[in-house]
Structure formats: C-alpha cells, structure tokens
Design a protein around this motif. Structure first.
Motif, PDB file in Angstrom:
ATOM      1  N   GLN A   1      -6.582  -0.060 -10.947  1.00  0.00           N
ATOM      2  CA  GLN A   1      -5.679   1.026 -11.331  1.00  0.00           C
ATOM      3  C   GLN A   1      -4.584   0.434 -12.187  1.00  0.00           C
ATOM      4  N   ARG A   2      -4.499   0.877 -13.455  1.00  0.00           N
ATOM      5  CA  ARG A   2      -3.545   0.302 -14.396  1.00  0.00           C
ATOM      6  C   ARG A   2      -2.301   1.170 -14.465  1.00  0.00           C
ATOM      7  N   ALA A   3      -1.166   0.530 -14.565  1.00  0.00           N
ATOM      8  CA  ALA A   3       0.100   1.259 -14.628  1.00  0.00           C
ATOM      9  C   ALA A   3       0.258   1.940 -15.971  1.00  0.00           C
ATOM     10  N   ASP A   4       0.922   3.087 -15.991  1.00  0.00           N
ATOM     11  CA  ASP A   4       1.190   3.793 -17.254  1.00  0.00           C
ATOM     12  C   ASP A   4       2.054   2.919 -18.147  1.00  0.00           C
ATOM     13  N   GLY A   5       1.779   2.964 -19.420  1.00  0.00           N
ATOM     14  CA  GLY A   5       2.570   2.191 -20.362  1.00  0.00           C
ATOM     15  C   GLY A   5       1.935   0.874 -20.734  1.00  0.00           C
ATOM     16  N   GLU A   6       0.917   0.455 -20.023  1.00  0.00           N
ATOM     17  CA  GLU A   6       0.252  -0.802 -20.341  1.00  0.00           C
ATOM     18  C   GLU A   6      -0.553  -0.649 -21.623  1.00  0.00           C
ATOM     19  N   PRO A   7      -0.630  -1.684 -22.472  1.00  0.00           N
ATOM     20  CA  PRO A   7      -1.405  -1.584 -23.706  1.00  0.00           C
ATOM     21  C   PRO A   7      -2.844  -1.192 -23.433  1.00  0.00           C
ATOM     22  N   ARG A   8      -3.399  -0.375 -24.297  1.00  0.00           N
ATOM     23  CA  ARG A   8      -4.737   0.159 -24.064  1.00  0.00           C
ATOM     24  C   ARG A   8      -5.743  -0.295 -25.124  1.00  0.00           C
ATOM     25  N   THR A   9      -5.415  -1.252 -25.931  1.00  0.00           N
ATOM     26  CA  THR A   9      -6.341  -1.702 -26.960  1.00  0.00           C
ATOM     27  C   THR A   9      -7.218  -2.826 -26.421  1.00  0.00           C
ATOM     28  N   ALA A  10      -8.419  -2.913 -26.931  1.00  0.00           N
ATOM     29  CA  ALA A  10      -9.338  -3.966 -26.495  1.00  0.00           C
ATOM     30  C   ALA A  10     -10.250  -4.327 -27.656  1.00  0.00           C
ATOM     31  N   ALA A  11     -10.358  -5.601 -27.936  1.00  0.00           N
ATOM     32  CA  ALA A  11     -11.218  -6.065 -29.020  1.00  0.00           C
ATOM     33  C   ALA A  11     -12.671  -5.783 -28.663  1.00  0.00           C
ATOM     34  N   GLY A  12     -13.444  -5.350 -29.660  1.00  0.00           N
ATOM     35  CA  GLY A  12     -14.871  -5.166 -29.446  1.00  0.00           C
ATOM     36  C   GLY A  12     -15.290  -3.741 -29.165  1.00  0.00           C
ATOM     37  N   ILE A  13     -14.388  -2.876 -28.785  1.00  0.00           N
ATOM     38  CA  ILE A  13     -14.734  -1.473 -28.548  1.00  0.00           C
ATOM     39  C   ILE A  13     -14.493  -0.689 -29.831  1.00  0.00           C
ATOM     40  N   GLU A  14     -15.561  -0.154 -30.377  1.00  0.00           N
ATOM     41  CA  GLU A  14     -15.464   0.551 -31.648  1.00  0.00           C
ATOM     42  C   GLU A  14     -15.203   2.045 -31.487  1.00  0.00           C
ATOM     43  N   VAL A  15     -15.805   2.652 -30.470  1.00  0.00           N
ATOM     44  CA  VAL A  15     -15.726   4.113 -30.313  1.00  0.00           C
ATOM     45  C   VAL A  15     -15.320   4.455 -28.885  1.00  0.00           C
ATOM     46  N   SER A  16     -14.326   5.334 -28.781  1.00  0.00           N
ATOM     47  CA  SER A  16     -13.947   5.903 -27.486  1.00  0.00           C
ATOM     48  C   SER A  16     -14.221   7.399 -27.532  1.00  0.00           C
TER      49      SER A  16
END
Length: 333
Positions: free
Chosen positions: A4-19
């Motif tokens: 469970q990730r806290a609100d406000g944490e960065p949401r970018t991730a290398a390698g994911i092209e499509v959400s």
C-alpha cells in the motif's frame, strides 16, 4: 505480497509504456467479459503495460472480482477508494498512480470495446498528445442521443472547447498532459475538457459503440444534465455574463412596455391610470421572478464552487492499493 503506497509518492516507472485506467462502480456483471476482451488486446500490443482498476466505492462484488483477477495478473493494480467519489475523481486516482508514458481511459461497461485501444495508441505514436473519441453507430435511445448532441454543442459554445462527444471516456493522454492534470488543484474536474485546454496537438477519432448488455448505466438524464452544467460553470463565466445581459434586456423591455402603456393612456385615452399600473405590474411580475430565481441559481453554483475550492478537501480517499512488488515478480519467475 501486497503493498500500500502513500498518496503523493512518485508514480513513474521505467519500462512501462502504456497504462490503462478503468473506473468501476457496481460492475460485477460486466467485469468477467471485460477481462476476456481486454487482456488479449493488451498482450498483443507488443508493449509493456499496466492495467489500473479503481473500485469507486462499489457495493456489490466488484472489489472481490477485481482482487481475484489481480492475483493472477502481475500487470494489474487495484485502487480501492474509501467511498463513491464519481467517475472523474476515480480516474484522477488512477492518473495519480499511473506509471506509463501513454495513458488510456476506458469505462468498465464494455460499450466502447477494448479493441479500439491500438487505434488510439497509433494516433499517439504519430505525435498527438490527446486523442479524443466520438461514438459512431451509437446504441443509445433516440432521446438520449438528441439530448447529448444538443448539450455537447451548447457546452462547446459556452466553454469555448471543440469536443465532439463529451460522454465517450475511451481516450488517450500523453504523460505530459497527465502530469499537468495531476498538478491542477480543482476539486471539480472534467478530465476530457481539462486535457483539451492543455493539449498542443489534439485529435478526435471515431470509435465503435455497443449497447450495454450487462449491468445498469450510472448516468440518468438528470446526472448527465448535472454533469454538463458542472462542466460549463467550471470552464467559463458565460452563464454569469448571460444572467447580467438578461437583466439588462429585461430592464429595457420593461421600460419600453411602460412607455407604450403610458403613451396609449396619454394619447389614446385607453383605460384608466389604475388599470395601466395593474397591467404593467402583471406584465413584468412573472418575468422578473423567473429571471431572479435563475440568476440566484447561477450565482449559487459559482459560490458553491468557491466554497468547495477554499475547503481544500481531498478529491478522493484511498482505502488500499493492491500492486505486485519486484519480489512477487521474482517469485513468479
């Protein structure tokens, strides 16, 4: 393993092209068929992807079904909201957690088939930062289609936008657009219109539309009118300006009417002065009452928006985020 990730944490991730972001509210009947159609499309893209479902306070078995699919699909994430915040706020929650360079929004009701996703991505690959869509062969009642068309034209004129179909949520957004939307502070947000404001090279393409086979629509006529009224007052001051002009016009008409009655009594001797005053009063009473009530309603809408903004309440609350960690991936491998 669940995290469970806290609100406000960065949401970018290398390698994911499509959400792919999909809000779901009481969609237990359509979810199994949605998975049957969606997953082959995503796996055949030849791109890395994630699918984010947002459970928008469902009261049926929606969350349980999403969790069952989550356990067998490492590309899937589930955001369980603490209450029902509405479609657009649920999508905002998905945007806050999306990590892909291109983000697709899709409804869970299957009226817009997932098979249209590659067409949207193709337009984005050609440089379009927002890919809007409009429904062709629309499978809705005639009255609803006519009402929707009229409201769309009125909204475009008032809000100074160029969106052909506000009701179609199957759309594509570049990461830059999503980052701007995520940093906006409005508590009432209509995502397609907001994205259109920030787009540099938008485009609209036709998409297929199917009759809803499973579940019930969450938007009745009143909800659609309410949503479009929110949109108009969110993006334009024209309603307030129209009220001002209506007041001015009413004043001119009232003056001309009084002048006409006065001239008729003075030069033609028709009626008595008492009758003249009674007629003038009756002629203006109902019109003034209607304009006054309408004006108060418009002003109240804007005051209500100011109240919501200064209250600074969160757009949504997250009960829990289900996502697979690197350890889960290693264990599956």
């Amino acid at each position: 393993m669940l995290t469970q990730r806290a609100d406000g944490e960065p949401r970018t991730a290398a390698g994911i092209e499509v959400s792919v972001v999909i809000p779901a509210y009481n969609e237990e009947e359509s979810l199994h068929k949605l998975f049957e159609e969606l997953w082959p499309v995503m796996e055949n893209l030849g791109r890395s992807f994630e699918v984010i479902f947002i459970n928008d306070g469902s009261r049926d078995a929606t969350m349980g079904i999403l969790y069952d699919f989550y356990k067998i699909h490492p590309e899937m994430r589930v955001i369980d909201l603490g209450a029902n915040f509405g479609q657009h706020m649920a999508i905002m929650a998905g945007f806050d957690h999306a990590r892909g360079g291109k983000i697709i929004t899709l409804d869970a009701d299957l009226q817009n088939p997932p098979s249209e996703i590659p067409n949207i991505l193709k337009q984005m690959d050609e440089g379009h930062d927002v890919v809007g869509t409009y429904r062709v062969g629309r499978r809705d009642p005639l009255f609803r289609k006519i009402a929707s068309k009229c409201i769309n034209k009125l909204t475009n004129r008032i809000a100074k936008l160029k969106i052909r179909d506000y009701g179609c949520m199957l759309r594509g957004y570049d990461r830059r657009i999503i980052d701007i939307i995520n940093h906006s502070q409005e508590t009432t947000t209509f995502i397609p219109a907001l994205a259109q404001k920030f787009a540099v090279n938008p485009i609209e393409i036709p998409v297929a539309h199917r009759e809803r086979e499973l579940g019930e629509s969450k938007y009745g006529l009143f909800q659609l009118i309410r949503l479009n009224f929110d949109l108009m007052t969110s993006f334009s001051l024209v309603p307030l300006q129209l009220v001002t002009m209506a007041g001015m016009l009413l004043s001119v008409i009232s003056f001309l009417l009084l002048f006409y009655m006065f001239a008729r009594r003075l030069f033609l001797g028709i009626g008595t002065w008492q009758l003249f005053l009674e007629q003038a009063f009756e002629a203006s009473e109902f019109v003034i009452s209607g304009i006054t009530l309408f004006s108060l309603g418009i002003i109240g809408e804007y005051i209500g928006r100011i109240y919501r903004e200064v209250s600074k309440r969160p757009r949504y609350s997250v009960r829990k985020v289900f996502e697979h960690t690197a350890e889960d991936s290693d264990g599956q491998g």
